[in-house]
Motif scaffolding. Structure first.
Motif, PDB file in Angstrom:
ATOM      1  N   PRO A  65       0.813  -1.229   0.000  1.00  0.00           N
ATOM      2  CA  PRO A  65       0.000   0.000   0.000  1.00  0.00           C
ATOM      3  C   PRO A  65       0.839   1.270   0.000  1.00  0.00           C
ATOM      4  CG  PRO A  65      -0.869  -1.602   1.569  1.00  0.00           C
ATOM      5  CD  PRO A  65       0.444  -2.137   1.104  1.00  0.00           C
ATOM      6  N   GLU A  66       1.994   1.226   0.660  1.00  0.00           N
ATOM      7  CA  GLU A  66       2.835   2.428   0.709  1.00  0.00           C
ATOM      8  C   GLU A  66       3.374   2.803  -0.672  1.00  0.00           C
ATOM      9  OE1 GLU A  66       5.447  -1.134   1.129  1.00  0.00           O
ATOM     10  OE2 GLU A  66       3.532  -0.486   1.960  1.00  0.00           O
ATOM     11  N   ALA A  67       3.405   1.830  -1.588  1.00  0.00           N
ATOM     12  CA  ALA A  67       3.850   2.089  -2.963  1.00  0.00           C
ATOM     13  C   ALA A  67       2.685   2.188  -3.934  1.00  0.00           C
ATOM     14  CB  ALA A  67       4.816   0.991  -3.410  1.00  0.00           C
ATOM     15  N   GLY A  68       1.468   2.171  -3.402  1.00  0.00           N
ATOM     16  CA  GLY A  68       0.294   2.311  -4.259  1.00  0.00           C
ATOM     17  C   GLY A  68      -0.274   1.013  -4.773  1.00  0.00           C
ATOM     18  N   HIS A  69       0.136  -0.112  -4.199  1.00  0.00           N
ATOM     19  CA  HIS A  69      -0.358  -1.418  -4.639  1.00  0.00           C
ATOM     20  C   HIS A  69      -1.103  -2.081  -3.474  1.00  0.00           C
ATOM     21  CE1 HIS A  69       1.949  -1.260  -8.378  1.00  0.00           C
ATOM     22  NE2 HIS A  69       3.015  -0.898  -7.669  1.00  0.00           N
ATOM     23  N   ASP A  70      -2.421  -2.071  -3.558  1.00  0.00           N
ATOM     24  CA  ASP A  70      -3.232  -2.667  -2.495  1.00  0.00           C
ATOM     25  C   ASP A  70      -3.452  -4.161  -2.695  1.00  0.00           C
ATOM     26  OD1 ASP A  70      -3.569  -0.231  -1.121  1.00  0.00           O
ATOM     27  OD2 ASP A  70      -5.180   0.351  -2.496  1.00  0.00           O
ATOM     28  N   THR A  71      -3.080  -4.668  -3.865  1.00  0.00           N
ATOM     29  CA  THR A  71      -3.226  -6.094  -4.158  1.00  0.00           C
ATOM     30  C   THR A  71      -1.888  -6.620  -4.673  1.00  0.00           C
ATOM     31  OG1 THR A  71      -3.854  -5.770  -6.477  1.00  0.00           O
ATOM     32  CG2 THR A  71      -5.626  -5.672  -4.841  1.00  0.00           C
ATOM     33  N   PHE A  72      -1.869  -7.905  -5.013  1.00  0.00           N
ATOM     34  CA  PHE A  72      -0.685  -8.455  -5.663  1.00  0.00           C
ATOM     35  C   PHE A  72      -0.471  -7.720  -6.992  1.00  0.00           C
ATOM     36  CE2 PHE A  72      -1.805 -11.794  -2.728  1.00  0.00           C
ATOM     37  CZ  PHE A  72      -0.569 -12.251  -2.289  1.00  0.00           C
ATOM     38  N   TRP A  73       0.798  -7.534  -7.349  1.00  0.00           N
ATOM     39  CA  TRP A  73       1.116  -6.808  -8.592  1.00  0.00           C
ATOM     40  C   TRP A  73       2.359  -7.431  -9.216  1.00  0.00           C
ATOM     41  CZ3 TRP A  73       5.665  -3.645  -8.656  1.00  0.00           C
ATOM     42  CH2 TRP A  73       6.308  -3.536  -7.418  1.00  0.00           C
ATOM     43  N   ILE A  74       2.652  -7.044 -10.435  1.00  0.00           N
ATOM     44  CA  ILE A  74       3.744  -7.684 -11.187  1.00  0.00           C
ATOM     45  C   ILE A  74       4.811  -6.657 -11.519  1.00  0.00           C
ATOM     46  CG2 ILE A  74       4.355  -8.884 -13.331  1.00  0.00           C
ATOM     47  CD1 ILE A  74       1.530 -10.105 -13.244  1.00  0.00           C
ATOM     48  N   ASP A  75       6.057  -6.985 -11.147  1.00  0.00           N
ATOM     49  CA  ASP A  75       7.206  -6.124 -11.450  1.00  0.00           C
ATOM     50  C   ASP A  75       7.540  -6.264 -12.936  1.00  0.00           C
ATOM     51  OD1 ASP A  75       9.604  -4.835 -11.727  1.00  0.00           O
ATOM     52  OD2 ASP A  75      10.626  -5.884 -10.099  1.00  0.00           O
ATOM     53  N   PRO A  76       7.377  -5.218 -13.729  1.00  0.00           N
ATOM     54  CA  PRO A  76       7.585  -5.345 -15.179  1.00  0.00           C
ATOM     55  C   PRO A  76       9.022  -5.686 -15.565  1.00  0.00           C
ATOM     56  CG  PRO A  76       7.291  -3.044 -14.552  1.00  0.00           C
ATOM     57  CD  PRO A  76       6.966  -3.853 -13.347  1.00  0.00           C
ATOM     58  N   THR A  77       9.994  -5.317 -14.739  1.00  0.00           N
ATOM     59  CA  THR A  77      11.391  -5.623 -15.075  1.00  0.00           C
ATOM     60  C   THR A  77      11.751  -7.074 -14.785  1.00  0.00           C
ATOM     61  OG1 THR A  77      12.186  -4.909 -12.899  1.00  0.00           O
ATOM     62  CG2 THR A  77      12.088  -3.244 -14.628  1.00  0.00           C
ATOM     63  N   ALA A  78      10.946  -7.758 -13.952  1.00  0.00           N
ATOM     64  CA  ALA A  78      11.223  -9.157 -13.617  1.00  0.00           C
ATOM     65  C   ALA A  78      10.369 -10.126 -14.426  1.00  0.00           C
ATOM     66  CB  ALA A  78      11.001  -9.402 -12.128  1.00  0.00           C
ATOM     67  N   CYS A  79       9.244  -9.644 -14.970  1.00  0.00           N
ATOM     68  CA  CYS A  79       8.337 -10.520 -15.714  1.00  0.00           C
ATOM     69  C   CYS A  79       8.980 -10.987 -17.012  1.00  0.00           C
ATOM     70  CB  CYS A  79       7.035  -9.771 -16.011  1.00  0.00           C
ATOM     71  SG  CYS A  79       5.857 -10.728 -17.003  1.00  0.00           S
ATOM     72  N   GLU A  80       8.955 -12.297 -17.237  1.00  0.00           N
ATOM     73  CA  GLU A  80       9.517 -12.892 -18.450  1.00  0.00           C
ATOM     74  C   GLU A  80       8.452 -13.186 -19.495  1.00  0.00           C
ATOM     75  OE1 GLU A  80      12.676 -13.583 -19.320  1.00  0.00           O
ATOM     76  OE2 GLU A  80      13.478 -12.661 -17.510  1.00  0.00           O
ATOM     77  N   GLY A  81       7.194 -12.872 -19.188  1.00  0.00           N
ATOM     78  CA  GLY A  81       6.131 -13.065 -20.178  1.00  0.00           C
ATOM     79  C   GLY A  81       5.798 -14.514 -20.456  1.00  0.00           C
ATOM     80  N   CYS A  82       5.987 -15.392 -19.468  1.00  0.00           N
ATOM     81  CA  CYS A  82       5.719 -16.815 -19.702  1.00  0.00           C
ATOM     82  C   CYS A  82       4.227 -17.131 -19.680  1.00  0.00           C
ATOM     83  CB  CYS A  82       6.452 -17.669 -18.676  1.00  0.00           C
ATOM     84  SG  CYS A  82       5.833 -17.505 -16.979  1.00  0.00           S
ATOM     85  N   GLY A  83       3.433 -16.329 -18.945  1.00  0.00           N
ATOM     86  CA  GLY A  83       1.979 -16.509 -18.936  1.00  0.00           C
ATOM     87  C   GLY A  83       1.459 -17.493 -17.915  1.00  0.00           C
ATOM     88  N   VAL A  84       2.309 -18.039 -17.024  1.00  0.00           N
ATOM     89  CA  VAL A  84       1.824 -19.025 -16.066  1.00  0.00           C
ATOM     90  C   VAL A  84       0.828 -18.396 -15.096  1.00  0.00           C
ATOM     91  CG1 VAL A  84       3.697 -18.675 -14.391  1.00  0.00           C
ATOM     92  CG2 VAL A  84       2.539 -20.888 -14.518  1.00  0.00           C
ATOM     93  N   CYS A  85       1.025 -17.139 -14.729  1.00  0.00           N
ATOM     94  CA  CYS A  85       0.085 -16.470 -13.824  1.00  0.00           C
ATOM     95  C   CYS A  85      -1.277 -16.305 -14.488  1.00  0.00           C
ATOM     96  CB  CYS A  85       0.631 -15.115 -13.386  1.00  0.00           C
ATOM     97  SG  CYS A  85       1.011 -13.994 -14.750  1.00  0.00           S
ATOM     98  N   LEU A  86      -1.251 -16.087 -15.781  1.00  0.00           N
ATOM     99  CA  LEU A  86      -2.497 -15.937 -16.544  1.00  0.00           C
ATOM    100  C   LEU A  86      -3.307 -17.229 -16.491  1.00  0.00           C
ATOM    101  CD1 LEU A  86      -3.836 -13.836 -18.584  1.00  0.00           C
ATOM    102  CD2 LEU A  86      -2.806 -15.227 -20.378  1.00  0.00           C
ATOM    103  N   GLU A  87      -2.600 -18.355 -16.538  1.00  0.00           N
ATOM    104  CA  GLU A  87      -3.271 -19.658 -16.548  1.00  0.00           C
ATOM    105  C   GLU A  87      -3.760 -20.064 -15.160  1.00  0.00           C
ATOM    106  OE1 GLU A  87      -3.990 -21.402 -19.239  1.00  0.00           O
ATOM    107  OE2 GLU A  87      -3.047 -19.869 -20.500  1.00  0.00           O
ATOM    108  N   THR A  88      -3.089 -19.594 -14.123  1.00  0.00           N
ATOM    109  CA  THR A  88      -3.431 -20.055 -12.776  1.00  0.00           C
ATOM    110  C   THR A  88      -4.378 -19.125 -12.026  1.00  0.00           C
ATOM    111  OG1 THR A  88      -1.436 -18.997 -11.890  1.00  0.00           O
ATOM    112  CG2 THR A  88      -1.261 -21.310 -12.538  1.00  0.00           C
ATOM    113  N   CYS A  89      -4.565 -17.916 -12.509  1.00  0.00           N
ATOM    114  CA  CYS A  89      -5.425 -16.961 -11.791  1.00  0.00           C
ATOM    115  C   CYS A  89      -6.883 -17.431 -11.827  1.00  0.00           C
ATOM    116  CB  CYS A  89      -5.321 -15.569 -12.411  1.00  0.00           C
ATOM    117  SG  CYS A  89      -6.416 -14.357 -11.641  1.00  0.00           S
TER     118      CYS A  89
END
Length: 291
Positions: free
Chosen positions: A88-112
């Motif tokens: 919350p102190e950084a403006g993220h009240d929920t889980f969020w994704i670091d764009p510099t660390a994301c490899e674009g594999c899509g596993v989160c898309l499949e499991t959400c």
């Protein structure tokens, strides 16, 4: 139509300075800067940009935070550690994704379980077509922490080839990236000639061996020149013997010349000055006999 790619086993050997000089010596060349991770040919050959295009490649996951239920199912599934806990102190009240660390594999898309993760195309940089005093130039800039540099290199080369074919340019000059990785492979595939620029050091000799092995693998004729050869004549002779043994052609030497730096500061090619090394570069160009 010929395509000469200027390569080196490491950065800083002088390939960009030699490419710029060749562009001044060649007749109606098309110039391509394929060192997209650290493009600098435009510093020596000032361009006037006439086209600018966004380079999109791969995908990046983005959490729709306004509808995320904060279940955290996706967190342990990301092997790259890109999913971050609520902050919350950084403006993220929920889980969020670091764009510099994301490899674009899509596993989160499949499991959400709530389908609250988007997967848009990732903007990785841009490529440009410019006019220069030497002819048309295709160059690019890869974004910070962006990947797919090999694909961007391929885009630059394809555009350079298209321009050359449409206007019947006889030669494409490619300032290639250093090393032997994916961007280098993308730079030389299908090229007619390669010039390897090295320097007289033990690491220079080792790097040259690796690049020579790569050009042999792809069956591309390779020529070798030693820059700053006079700082270590003994290793220069060793490198030239190594090149001959590997089936490469030795086309010349360039002496150490502080005037090269002054030419760069003035945004000029070395052969546009009266510095001694300019004659060395002209001799190498004549020995290559590409036109």
């Amino acid at each position: 139509m010929k395509e000469l790619v200027i390569l080196s086993g490491k950065g800083g050997t002088g390939k960009t300075s030699i490419t710029a000089s060749f562009a001044r010596l060649a007749e109606r060349p098309v110039i391509a800067d394929c060192d997209v991770d650290a493009a600098d040919l435009h510093l020596v050959i000032p361009p006037t940009i006439r086209e600018r295009h966004i380079f999109m490649s791969g995908h990046q996951a983005v959490v729709m935070e306004e509808v995320c239920c904060n279940c955290g199912v996706c967190l342990p599934e990301c092997r790259f550690g890109a999913i971050m806990e609520p902050a919350p102190e950084a403006g993220h009240d929920t889980f969020w994704i670091d764009p510099t660390a994301c490899e674009g594999c899509g596993v989160c898309l499949e499991t959400c379980p709530m389908d609250v993760i988007e997967f848009p195309e990732r903007r990785c940089g841009e490529w440009m077509i410019s006019d220069t005093a030497c002819g048309p130039m295709v160059h690019a800039r890869l974004g910070v922490a962006a990947e797919n540099s090999g694909k961007l290199v391929t885009t630059v080369r394809q555009q350079a080839r298209r321009i050359a074919e449409e206007a019947a340019h006889p030669l494409i000059l490619v300032d290639g990236p250093p090393g032997i990785g994916c961007p280098v492979i993308a730079s030389i595939t299908g090229a007619t000639d390669v010039l390897l620029v090295t320097e007289p050091t033990l690491s220079g000799a080792h790097d040259l061996e690796r690049v020579l092995a790569l050009t042999r693998h792809f069956g591309i004729p390779a020529a070798v020149c030693v820059n700053k050869w006079d700082i270590n004549p003994e290793i220069t002779e060793h490198i030239e013997a190594l090149a001959h043994k590997s089936g490469a052609r030795v086309v010349g030497r360039v002496r150490y010349d502080p005037s090269v730096t002054r030419a760069q500061i003035q945004e000029r090619a070395v052969v546009d000055t009266d510095c001694p090394s300019a004659d060395d570069i002209r001799a190498i160009w004549k020995e290559l006999a590409l036109q």
